[in-house]
Motif scaffolding. Sequence first.
Motif, PDB file in Angstrom:
ATOM      1  N   HIS A 156     -13.905   4.429  24.043  1.00  0.00           N
ATOM      2  CA  HIS A 156     -14.116   5.082  22.748  1.00  0.00           C
ATOM      3  C   HIS A 156     -12.894   5.821  22.219  1.00  0.00           C
ATOM      4  N   VAL A 157     -11.767   5.781  22.896  1.00  0.00           N
ATOM      5  CA  VAL A 157     -10.588   6.493  22.410  1.00  0.00           C
ATOM      6  C   VAL A 157      -9.655   5.492  21.731  1.00  0.00           C
ATOM      7  N   PHE A 158      -9.313   5.762  20.472  1.00  0.00           N
ATOM      8  CA  PHE A 158      -8.419   4.899  19.706  1.00  0.00           C
ATOM      9  C   PHE A 158      -7.142   5.689  19.409  1.00  0.00           C
ATOM     10  N   SER A 159      -6.014   5.146  19.822  1.00  0.00           N
ATOM     11  CA  SER A 159      -4.733   5.838  19.707  1.00  0.00           C
ATOM     12  C   SER A 159      -3.928   5.293  18.535  1.00  0.00           C
ATOM     13  N   VAL A 160      -3.144   6.176  17.921  1.00  0.00           N
ATOM     14  CA  VAL A 160      -2.259   5.751  16.832  1.00  0.00           C
ATOM     15  C   VAL A 160      -1.146   4.882  17.414  1.00  0.00           C
ATOM     16  N   ILE A 161      -1.059   3.669  16.889  1.00  0.00           N
ATOM     17  CA  ILE A 161      -0.068   2.712  17.387  1.00  0.00           C
ATOM     18  C   ILE A 161       1.089   2.548  16.401  1.00  0.00           C
ATOM     19  N   ARG A 162       0.741   2.424  15.127  1.00  0.00           N
ATOM     20  CA  ARG A 162       1.755   2.284  14.082  1.00  0.00           C
ATOM     21  C   ARG A 162       1.313   3.066  12.843  1.00  0.00           C
ATOM     22  N   THR A 220      -2.663  14.554  12.086  1.00  0.00           N
ATOM     23  CA  THR A 220      -2.284  15.643  12.992  1.00  0.00           C
ATOM     24  C   THR A 220      -2.595  15.316  14.453  1.00  0.00           C
ATOM     25  N   LYS A 221      -3.445  14.332  14.677  1.00  0.00           N
ATOM     26  CA  LYS A 221      -3.816  13.940  16.044  1.00  0.00           C
ATOM     27  C   LYS A 221      -3.351  12.521  16.316  1.00  0.00           C
ATOM     28  N   SER A 222      -3.006  12.255  17.547  1.00  0.00           N
ATOM     29  CA  SER A 222      -2.515  10.922  17.919  1.00  0.00           C
ATOM     30  C   SER A 222      -3.633  10.007  18.389  1.00  0.00           C
ATOM     31  N   TYR A 223      -4.880  10.483  18.279  1.00  0.00           N
ATOM     32  CA  TYR A 223      -6.002   9.660  18.720  1.00  0.00           C
ATOM     33  C   TYR A 223      -7.257  10.036  17.945  1.00  0.00           C
ATOM     34  N   SER A 224      -8.254   9.159  18.044  1.00  0.00           N
ATOM     35  CA  SER A 224      -9.539   9.419  17.405  1.00  0.00           C
ATOM     36  C   SER A 224     -10.643   8.936  18.336  1.00  0.00           C
ATOM     37  N   VAL A 225     -11.791   9.650  18.302  1.00  0.00           N
ATOM     38  CA  VAL A 225     -12.920   9.261  19.160  1.00  0.00           C
ATOM     39  C   VAL A 225     -14.138   9.086  18.255  1.00  0.00           C
ATOM     40  N   PRO A 226     -14.360   7.871  17.758  1.00  0.00           N
ATOM     41  CA  PRO A 226     -15.510   7.634  16.875  1.00  0.00           C
ATOM     42  C   PRO A 226     -16.828   7.838  17.624  1.00  0.00           C
ATOM     43  N   THR A 227     -17.853   8.223  16.899  1.00  0.00           N
ATOM     44  CA  THR A 227     -19.171   8.388  17.510  1.00  0.00           C
ATOM     45  C   THR A 227     -19.781   7.022  17.803  1.00  0.00           C
ATOM     46  N   ASP A 228     -20.772   7.007  18.700  1.00  0.00           N
ATOM     47  CA  ASP A 228     -21.464   5.759  19.025  1.00  0.00           C
ATOM     48  C   ASP A 228     -22.120   5.157  17.792  1.00  0.00           C
ATOM     49  N   TYR A 232     -10.169  -1.537   7.807  1.00  0.00           N
ATOM     50  CA  TYR A 232     -10.394  -2.875   8.371  1.00  0.00           C
ATOM     51  C   TYR A 232     -10.636  -2.707   9.872  1.00  0.00           C
ATOM     52  N   THR A 233     -11.778  -3.244  10.336  1.00  0.00           N
ATOM     53  CA  THR A 233     -12.133  -3.156  11.759  1.00  0.00           C
ATOM     54  C   THR A 233     -11.660  -4.408  12.476  1.00  0.00           C
ATOM     55  N   LEU A 234     -10.744  -4.234  13.430  1.00  0.00           N
ATOM     56  CA  LEU A 234     -10.258  -5.374  14.208  1.00  0.00           C
ATOM     57  C   LEU A 234     -11.226  -5.617  15.367  1.00  0.00           C
ATOM     58  N   LYS A 235     -11.718  -6.850  15.452  1.00  0.00           N
ATOM     59  CA  LYS A 235     -12.700  -7.192  16.478  1.00  0.00           C
ATOM     60  C   LYS A 235     -12.259  -8.433  17.234  1.00  0.00           C
ATOM     61  N   TYR A 236     -12.740  -8.476  18.479  1.00  0.00           N
ATOM     62  CA  TYR A 236     -12.531  -9.686  19.271  1.00  0.00           C
ATOM     63  C   TYR A 236     -13.827  -9.920  20.042  1.00  0.00           C
ATOM     64  N   PRO A 247       0.840  -1.204   0.000  1.00  0.00           N
ATOM     65  CA  PRO A 247       0.000   0.000   0.000  1.00  0.00           C
ATOM     66  C   PRO A 247       0.874   1.252   0.000  1.00  0.00           C
ATOM     67  N   ASP A 248       0.228   2.382  -0.242  1.00  0.00           N
ATOM     68  CA  ASP A 248       0.945   3.650  -0.124  1.00  0.00           C
ATOM     69  C   ASP A 248       1.140   4.031   1.344  1.00  0.00           C
ATOM     70  N   GLY A 249       0.253   3.550   2.192  1.00  0.00           N
ATOM     71  CA  GLY A 249       0.387   3.846   3.626  1.00  0.00           C
ATOM     72  C   GLY A 249      -0.537   2.996   4.473  1.00  0.00           C
ATOM     73  N   LEU A 250      -0.148   2.794   5.714  1.00  0.00           N
ATOM     74  CA  LEU A 250      -0.962   2.058   6.689  1.00  0.00           C
ATOM     75  C   LEU A 250      -1.002   2.873   7.994  1.00  0.00           C
ATOM     76  N   LEU A 251      -2.172   2.885   8.626  1.00  0.00           N
ATOM     77  CA  LEU A 251      -2.308   3.552   9.925  1.00  0.00           C
ATOM     78  C   LEU A 251      -3.109   2.633  10.835  1.00  0.00           C
ATOM     79  N   LEU A 252      -2.504   2.210  11.934  1.00  0.00           N
ATOM     80  CA  LEU A 252      -3.161   1.317  12.889  1.00  0.00           C
ATOM     81  C   LEU A 252      -3.500   2.096  14.149  1.00  0.00           C
ATOM     82  N   MET A 253      -4.784   2.083  14.507  1.00  0.00           N
ATOM     83  CA  MET A 253      -5.251   2.742  15.734  1.00  0.00           C
ATOM     84  C   MET A 253      -5.903   1.684  16.611  1.00  0.00           C
ATOM     85  N   MET A 254      -5.554   1.679  17.907  1.00  0.00           N
ATOM     86  CA  MET A 254      -6.062   0.655  18.823  1.00  0.00           C
ATOM     87  C   MET A 254      -6.702   1.297  20.047  1.00  0.00           C
ATOM     88  N   ASN A 255      -7.703   0.605  20.568  1.00  0.00           N
ATOM     89  CA  ASN A 255      -8.308   1.006  21.837  1.00  0.00           C
ATOM     90  C   ASN A 255      -7.540   0.315  22.950  1.00  0.00           C
TER      91      ASN A 255
END
Length: 532
Positions: free
Chosen positions: A51-57, A65-73, A116-120, A38-46
């Motif tokens: 509800h806060v997902f942080s940039v991991i890789r 520009t932000k190191s985290y994201s807060v998706p809506t319900d 891609y949504t990582l689920k467990y 790919p041209d780029g990959l961004l992995l964000m994990m809770n």
Amino acid sequence: MREREEVFDHFITAVINTLNADEIYDAAIEALQDILQPDGLLLMMNQNTHHVFSVIRKCGSIACTKSYSVPTDSMLQELKDSPNLIMLNDTGKHILDLLTPRQRNWLNAEHITAIYTLKYNQVIIGFLYIAAHDGQDFAPEELRYLEKICYYSSYALRNANLYQNAYRASITDDLTSLYNRKHAFECIDHVCQHQKPSTLIVLDIDDFKLYNELYGAQESDNLIHRFAQVILQEISSKDIGFRFGADEFLILKAGTDIDEACSCCKRIVDAITDATPANTVWDITITCGISVFPDISTDAASFLHNAEQAIYYGKQAGKGNIEVYRPGIDERSHDPDIRAAYERVAPTIYALTAAIDAKDSYTFIHSMNVSKYAVILAEALGMNSNDIEIIRDAGLLHDIGKISIPERILQKTSKLTDEEYAIMKTHVENSTKMIRYLPDMDYVIPAVVGHHERYDGTGYPRGLAGQNIPYMARILTIADCFDAMTAKRPYKQALSVEYAVNELEKNSGTQFDPVLVKKFVELIHEGKISIA
């Protein structure tokens, strides 16, 4: 480019042999780069945050520009119910309607074509954003590997998270959230093995066992929790705090700045004492011991031992001290035998009682009588020799605080005014404060501080009731009141033994412990307790 199956096998080997989340992240990103190109990959994990997902890789051309994201319900619910892989240029366009304008603009600017949504177990644990500037769809084989890598990563990360939680629990104190004794030993060993100059502070709450007996387990837990919070507020990010024992805390500091260590101790002590509830019988004191490595302590064992020795010397010097361990500090012995402890301070006790006698002769005689009656009752109850010695000493010391009461109140022949009575009641707190600074005599405090409590809870200073009143205090109360009735006082004549017995029985269960009153009255009838 390595063959895809070889890349996948390498990934599987890496993730099944680790419980380290960072190693799993690295293996997954490396495999996806090799397979998808790919041209780029961004992995964000809770990471256990709501509800806060942080940039991991992050790799390739993706910028954020932000190191985290807060998706809506609503977005989380939609993604939870959708397939794991969403292609934004095709079937996943509806997801864009759930995003803010700023989020949609970012996806377009960074050429994000798939999420891609990582689920467990149907719980969303992360998102993988995939960028492709040409917008080209991925081949079916590439998508199968994407699914497999993300699937195995989700389970591996869950296992790593469970392991980290279990490990964290194993090194953390439940009550305070500080590290525990086990981890303290590990950290002390680590700094010594790697020859890192360090300072160890031990903080010990003086008379904590007595505090627990006087105020109960809940208030003792509150004190421990407050102590831990103060430590966390006062130490720097380079320091580590531990709960080392029931009433003992450690701080491991980088460097060997003794002045800073002493200042740290003082800040913590001041903060604890400032936060002490106003209704405590005495001021909480904390003894601090400090040792340094490798300047004085040469290994892990001596590092901790020297700090503990400093604590011991600090307590021997009267408690509430900050003691730094230095070579040549005097050795002292500790004799746990209470009788021996009493004999060491007997001259001080008699000096205090003599001072009271000079001020108010009744108090001295009264203390001798209370001690005598209480010992007879304790012996009849089958108490052991140490407990009997405590009763004897408590009887002698229970009114020493009256040395601070004005003579005009002590010797007044008429009824005390409300103001005078309030002053008189302070003798209990004053007695306690004086006893605390008698070496090895603080074991009598529960009996002394509780001898004006009533069985029905209407006494003072704390309004304790029933079995919550220390047992020895209940004994002392009966002996104290019996002598108060049968002795002559400035404002009254001595009352008869018969009258005193009647009052004891009449107030059994309200002022006095009924079981102890029954035994005390039996001793009077048997002639074992009599007045001179």
